[in-house]
Design a protein around this motif. Structure first.
Motif, mmCIF file in Angstrom:
data_model
loop_
_atom_site.group_PDB
_atom_site.id
_atom_site.type_symbol
_atom_site.label_atom_id
_atom_site.label_comp_id
_atom_site.label_asym_id
_atom_site.label_seq_id
_atom_site.Cartn_x
_atom_site.Cartn_y
_atom_site.Cartn_z
ATOM 1 N N GLN A 20 25.971 63.546 62.617
ATOM 2 C CA GLN A 20 24.640 62.980 62.358
ATOM 3 C C GLN A 20 24.641 62.122 61.103
ATOM 4 N N GLN A 21 25.368 62.561 60.068
ATOM 5 C CA GLN A 21 25.441 61.787 58.825
ATOM 6 C C GLN A 21 26.135 60.446 59.051
ATOM 7 N N VAL A 22 27.253 60.479 59.769
ATOM 8 C CA VAL A 22 27.976 59.235 60.066
ATOM 9 C C VAL A 22 27.082 58.306 60.883
ATOM 10 N N LEU A 23 26.440 58.838 61.890
ATOM 11 C CA LEU A 23 25.550 58.042 62.723
ATOM 12 C C LEU A 23 24.452 57.401 61.878
ATOM 13 N N GLN A 24 23.839 58.174 61.012
ATOM 14 C CA GLN A 24 22.781 57.649 60.147
ATOM 15 C C GLN A 24 23.334 56.552 59.237
ATOM 16 N N ASP A 25 24.516 56.762 58.675
ATOM 17 C CA ASP A 25 25.118 55.770 57.782
ATOM 18 C C ASP A 25 25.433 54.467 58.519
ATOM 19 N N ILE A 26 25.932 54.562 59.731
ATOM 20 C CA ILE A 26 26.246 53.367 60.512
ATOM 21 C C ILE A 26 24.960 52.621 60.877
ATOM 22 N N LEU A 27 23.974 53.363 61.379
ATOM 23 C CA LEU A 27 22.739 52.722 61.837
ATOM 24 C C LEU A 27 21.915 52.146 60.691
ATOM 25 N N SER A 28 22.040 52.702 59.491
ATOM 26 C CA SER A 28 21.269 52.179 58.362
ATOM 27 C C SER A 28 22.046 51.115 57.582
ATOM 28 N N GLY A 29 23.291 50.877 57.962
ATOM 29 C CA GLY A 29 24.113 49.893 57.277
ATOM 30 C C GLY A 29 23.928 48.500 57.850
ATOM 31 N N PRO A 30 24.817 47.580 57.480
ATOM 32 C CA PRO A 30 24.655 46.186 57.911
ATOM 33 C C PRO A 30 24.825 45.976 59.406
ATOM 34 N N ARG A 31 25.506 46.897 60.105
ATOM 35 C CA ARG A 31 25.695 46.735 61.544
ATOM 36 C C ARG A 31 24.425 47.075 62.321
ATOM 37 N N GLY A 32 23.855 48.235 62.009
ATOM 38 C CA GLY A 32 22.629 48.668 62.666
ATOM 39 C C GLY A 32 22.808 49.137 64.098
ATOM 40 N N ASN A 33 24.060 49.295 64.573
ATOM 41 C CA ASN A 33 24.284 49.739 65.949
ATOM 42 C C ASN A 33 25.633 50.435 66.047
ATOM 43 N N LEU A 34 25.887 51.016 67.197
ATOM 44 C CA LEU A 34 27.149 51.715 67.436
ATOM 45 C C LEU A 34 28.106 50.900 68.302
ATOM 46 N N ASP A 35 27.950 49.580 68.322
ATOM 47 C CA ASP A 35 28.873 48.748 69.094
ATOM 48 C C ASP A 35 30.279 48.873 68.518
ATOM 49 N N GLY A 36 31.239 48.514 69.319
ATOM 50 C CA GLY A 36 32.611 48.565 68.856
ATOM 51 C C GLY A 36 33.163 49.975 68.921
ATOM 52 N N PRO A 37 34.017 50.331 67.969
ATOM 53 C CA PRO A 37 34.771 51.583 68.062
ATOM 54 C C PRO A 37 33.982 52.828 67.664
ATOM 55 N N PHE A 38 32.757 52.660 67.205
ATOM 56 C CA PHE A 38 32.030 53.788 66.621
ATOM 57 C C PHE A 38 31.703 54.874 67.630
ATOM 58 N N LEU A 39 31.533 54.495 68.890
ATOM 59 C CA LEU A 39 31.299 55.523 69.912
ATOM 60 C C LEU A 39 32.504 56.457 70.047
ATOM 61 N N ALA A 40 33.697 55.926 69.797
ATOM 62 C CA ALA A 40 34.885 56.786 69.818
ATOM 63 C C ALA A 40 34.995 57.565 68.518
ATOM 64 N N TRP A 41 34.865 56.864 67.420
ATOM 65 C CA TRP A 41 35.086 57.500 66.123
ATOM 66 C C TRP A 41 34.086 58.608 65.826
#
Length: 190
Positions: A20-41
């Motif tokens: 949940q923390q990683v997800l929040q950090d990714i979504l609140s960062g400059p990307r704003g989405n889980l595109d790319g490798p983040f669904l795996a990571w």
């Protein structure tokens, strides 16, 4: 762009606190989405957190212009034949000012004709690095003279990070959802 993959999806209620923390950090960062490798990571938050932080630096905070960074990313996507990496970064590269002719040559695995000497140098460094796993003294000195040592270090980071991204996307068969013509021929799987 939503992604599909052969990974087992994780429902929001199944996420651990670390995920949940990683997800929040990714979504609140400059990307704003889980595109790319983040669904795996996200399956491994210990990998996901430092990898997404490195990725944010490599994509948004190096000394290289977006145009030059995206050239390095597309060269990596082409070398790894990474469908999703290419589909995500091709429009970014074009918007950043990389010419359609250079982009098309990279997609075809052909040496581009560059009008910009910095682009030609990024390409030469990347090609030599991927072909020989090294960079010659002469090319290294040219890179330092043109970009400076800190930017050259960051360029190597871009190549390395996006190779990790390409491997992740390829292994887990990650693709943007919807109708997309693939930039590279699909390898036959057995």
């Amino acid at each position: 762009m939503s992604m599909q993959s052969r990974l087992t999806p994780i429902a929001d209620e199944q996420l651990s606190p670390a995920q949940q923390q990683v997800l929040q950090d990714i979504l609140s960062g400059p990307r704003g989405n889980l595109d790319g490798p983040f669904l795996a990571w996200i399956h491994s938050p210990g990998l996901a957190q430092p990898a997404q932080q490195l990725g944010a630096f490599c994509r948004y905070h190096t000394r290289l212009s977006t145009r030059l960074s995206e050239l390095a990313i597309l060269l990596t996507a082409s070398r790894w034949q990474s469908q999703a990496e290419w589909l995500i970064h091709e429009p970014i590269a074009l918007k950043a000012g990389l010419s359609a002719e250079v982009v098309d040559a990279l997609r075809q695995g052909q040496p581009p004709v560059f009008s910009d000497p910095e682009e030609a140098l990024i390409y030469a460094i990347g090609q030599q690095l991927y072909d020989t796993r090294r960079v010659s003294d002469a090319l290294y000195q040219q890179g330092v003279a043109t970009f400076g040592e800190p930017a050259l270090v960051e360029l190597v980071g871009i190549f390395g990070y996006y190779a990790l991204v390409a491997m992740t996307l390829n292994v887990f068969a990650m693709r943007p959802q919807g109708e997309h013509s693939l930039p590279f021929p699909e390898a036959v799987s057995s």
